[in-house]
Design a protein around this motif. Structure first.
Motif, PDB file in Angstrom:
ATOM      1  N   ASP A 182      -5.186  -7.723  10.164  1.00 50.20           N
ATOM      2  CA  ASP A 182      -6.076  -8.868  10.015  1.00 50.20           C
ATOM      3  C   ASP A 182      -7.416  -8.365   9.489  1.00 50.20           C
ATOM      4  N   ILE A 183      -8.412  -9.228   9.447  1.00 42.24           N
ATOM      5  CA  ILE A 183      -9.719  -8.850   8.920  1.00 42.24           C
ATOM      6  C   ILE A 183     -10.367  -7.769   9.768  1.00 42.24           C
ATOM      7  N   ARG A 184     -10.132  -7.806  11.073  1.00 43.32           N
ATOM      8  CA  ARG A 184     -10.714  -6.778  11.952  1.00 43.32           C
ATOM      9  C   ARG A 184     -10.153  -5.404  11.620  1.00 43.32           C
ATOM     10  N   ASP A 185      -8.853  -5.344  11.372  1.00 37.68           N
ATOM     11  CA  ASP A 185      -8.230  -4.075  11.000  1.00 37.68           C
ATOM     12  C   ASP A 185      -8.765  -3.600   9.650  1.00 37.68           C
ATOM     13  N   LEU A 186      -8.954  -4.533   8.709  1.00 39.15           N
ATOM     14  CA  LEU A 186      -9.511  -4.180   7.404  1.00 39.15           C
ATOM     15  C   LEU A 186     -10.913  -3.607   7.557  1.00 39.15           C
ATOM     16  N   ARG A 187     -11.766  -4.274   8.371  1.00 41.67           N
ATOM     17  CA  ARG A 187     -13.123  -3.781   8.593  1.00 41.67           C
ATOM     18  C   ARG A 187     -13.107  -2.393   9.217  1.00 41.67           C
ATOM     19  N   MET A 207      -3.318   8.386   1.643  1.00 41.19           N
ATOM     20  CA  MET A 207      -4.342   7.647   0.902  1.00 41.19           C
ATOM     21  C   MET A 207      -5.013   6.643   1.841  1.00 41.19           C
ATOM     22  N   ASP A 208      -6.343   6.631   1.855  1.00 47.80           N
ATOM     23  CA  ASP A 208      -7.041   5.705   2.736  1.00 47.80           C
ATOM     24  C   ASP A 208      -7.123   4.321   2.095  1.00 47.80           C
ATOM     25  N   ILE A 209      -7.744   3.381   2.817  1.00 49.49           N
ATOM     26  CA  ILE A 209      -7.787   1.997   2.380  1.00 49.49           C
ATOM     27  C   ILE A 209      -8.489   1.838   1.040  1.00 49.49           C
ATOM     28  N   VAL A 254      -2.828  -5.691   1.773  1.00 50.04           N
ATOM     29  CA  VAL A 254      -3.114  -4.252   1.664  1.00 50.04           C
ATOM     30  C   VAL A 254      -2.706  -3.507   2.931  1.00 50.04           C
ATOM     31  N   GLY A 255      -1.867  -4.150   3.742  1.00 47.59           N
ATOM     32  CA  GLY A 255      -1.284  -3.464   4.878  1.00 47.59           C
ATOM     33  C   GLY A 255      -2.076  -3.516   6.167  1.00 47.59           C
ATOM     34  N   CYS A 256      -3.101  -4.368   6.229  1.00 48.13           N
ATOM     35  CA  CYS A 256      -3.897  -4.499   7.455  1.00 48.13           C
ATOM     36  C   CYS A 256      -3.365  -5.653   8.302  1.00 48.13           C
ATOM     37  N   GLY A 270      -8.597   4.005  -1.460  1.00 52.45           N
ATOM     38  CA  GLY A 270      -7.664   4.425  -2.496  1.00 52.45           C
ATOM     39  C   GLY A 270      -6.600   3.371  -2.749  1.00 52.45           C
ATOM     40  N   GLN A 271      -6.138   2.715  -1.693  1.00 52.37           N
ATOM     41  CA  GLN A 271      -5.146   1.659  -1.843  1.00 52.37           C
ATOM     42  C   GLN A 271      -5.705   0.487  -2.644  1.00 52.37           C
ATOM     43  N   LEU A 272      -6.961   0.133  -2.374  1.00 51.88           N
ATOM     44  CA  LEU A 272      -7.584  -0.966  -3.111  1.00 51.88           C
ATOM     45  C   LEU A 272      -7.701  -0.631  -4.591  1.00 51.88           C
ATOM     46  N   LYS A 273      -8.110   0.601  -4.878  1.00 51.42           N
ATOM     47  CA  LYS A 273      -8.280   1.005  -6.275  1.00 51.42           C
ATOM     48  C   LYS A 273      -6.953   1.018  -7.012  1.00 51.42           C
ATOM     49  N   ASP A 274      -5.926   1.556  -6.368  1.00 51.04           N
ATOM     50  CA  ASP A 274      -4.611   1.616  -6.999  1.00 51.04           C
ATOM     51  C   ASP A 274      -3.981   0.235  -7.140  1.00 51.04           C
ATOM     52  N   GLY A 275      -4.362  -0.684  -6.247  1.00 51.14           N
ATOM     53  CA  GLY A 275      -3.755  -2.011  -6.273  1.00 51.14           C
ATOM     54  C   GLY A 275      -4.355  -2.962  -7.278  1.00 51.14           C
ATOM     55  N   MET A 276      -5.421  -2.556  -7.975  1.00 53.20           N
ATOM     56  CA  MET A 276      -6.111  -3.473  -8.885  1.00 53.20           C
ATOM     57  C   MET A 276      -5.184  -4.024  -9.966  1.00 53.20           C
TER      58      MET A 276
END
Length: 247
Positions: free
Chosen positions: A62-67, A1-3, A58-60, A5-11
């Motif tokens: 830092d912000i750079r990894d999230l971007r 699952m990509d980022i 969400v497992g990143c 999908g993780q955000l949607k499931d984590g809501m």
């Protein structure tokens, strides 16, 4: 699952602040993938520190990894429209991504048995009522009312808290009540719903999961807490219900 999908499931587990960040990101993938932490914080209405904590939650790294992960997800999803999708404005691609994610999430979290039960009650109920309050939920309830009419279902919509209490007192076990609330339910809506339950009416909640009103309902058909996402999710539910009624 990509980022994404993780955000949607984590809501369902995110805090209020985290949910605000996640909702903004899901609706603005392209912007977020290139935004600075201060820009993202300002747009999402939170502090930069919240963005940093959110990225780690969400497992990143830092912000750079999230971007980076959001940019990769955005690029993959941009191919879903057509081979020429890269030429579309970024805002259009973001809107498509958000709608696609909303519909996918709705399908994954809608119970087939709940739809079957709703179909049965719609076909046998003496009357169908809907309670909704506020500028966020009344337009959604009106949309539901108009969408059900071609299916031969007359939905009696009530958007006045005091009148809800009066209607609830007249309901019985041969009535169906839909309660629609994407945000917090005030005391009037909660009281009217509870009274309808005590009267024996069958109640279906169109609310986010784990909502206050869902505890008073026989079944829950989950909606997003975002009005925009809820609109698409509601149309999806009506289409699924239409298929069920015509089966």
């Amino acid at each position: 699952m990509d980022i994404v999908g993780q955000l949607k499931d984590g809501m369902s587990r995110f805090s209020t602040q985290e949910s605000r960040v996640a909702t903004f990101i899901l609706e603005n993938l392209s912007f977020t993938a290139s935004a600075s932490i201060d820009e993202l914080a300002a747009k999402a209405g939170v502090s930069p520190a919240t963005i940093t904590r959110f990225a780690r939650s969400v497992g990143c790294d830092d912000i750079r990894d999230l971007r980076k992960q959001l940019a990769q997800a955005s690029e993959r999803r941009s191919t879903w429209v057509s081979g020429h999708s890269a030429a579309l404005p970024a805002a259009w691609r973001d809107r498509f991504d958000a709608v696609n994610l909303t519909l996918t999430h709705q399908l994954e979290h809608t119970s087939e048995s709940a739809l079957d039960k709703l179909k049965s009650r719609l076909q046998t109920a003496r009357a169908v009522h809907c309670f909704a309050l506020g500028e966020q939920d009344v337009p959604l309830a009106t949309l539901l009312q108009h969408q059900l009419l071609p299916l031969g279902i007359a939905l009696n919509l009530c958007q006045d808290g005091n009148l809800m209490r009066m209607i609830a007192s007249t309901l019985s076990d041969d009535h169906l009540l839909l309660v629609l609330a994407t945000g917090q339910a005030d005391n009037l809506l909660q009281g009217a719903t509870l009274q309808a339950r005590m009267q024996g009416a069958t109640i279906f909640a169109l609310t986010p999961e784990n909502h206050t009103l869902s505890n008073m309902a026989a079944e829950v058909l989950p909606l997003s807490s975002s009005p925009q996402a809820a609109r698409y999710a509601l149309l999806m539910l009506v289409d699924l219900l239409n298929d069920t009624l015509n089966a």
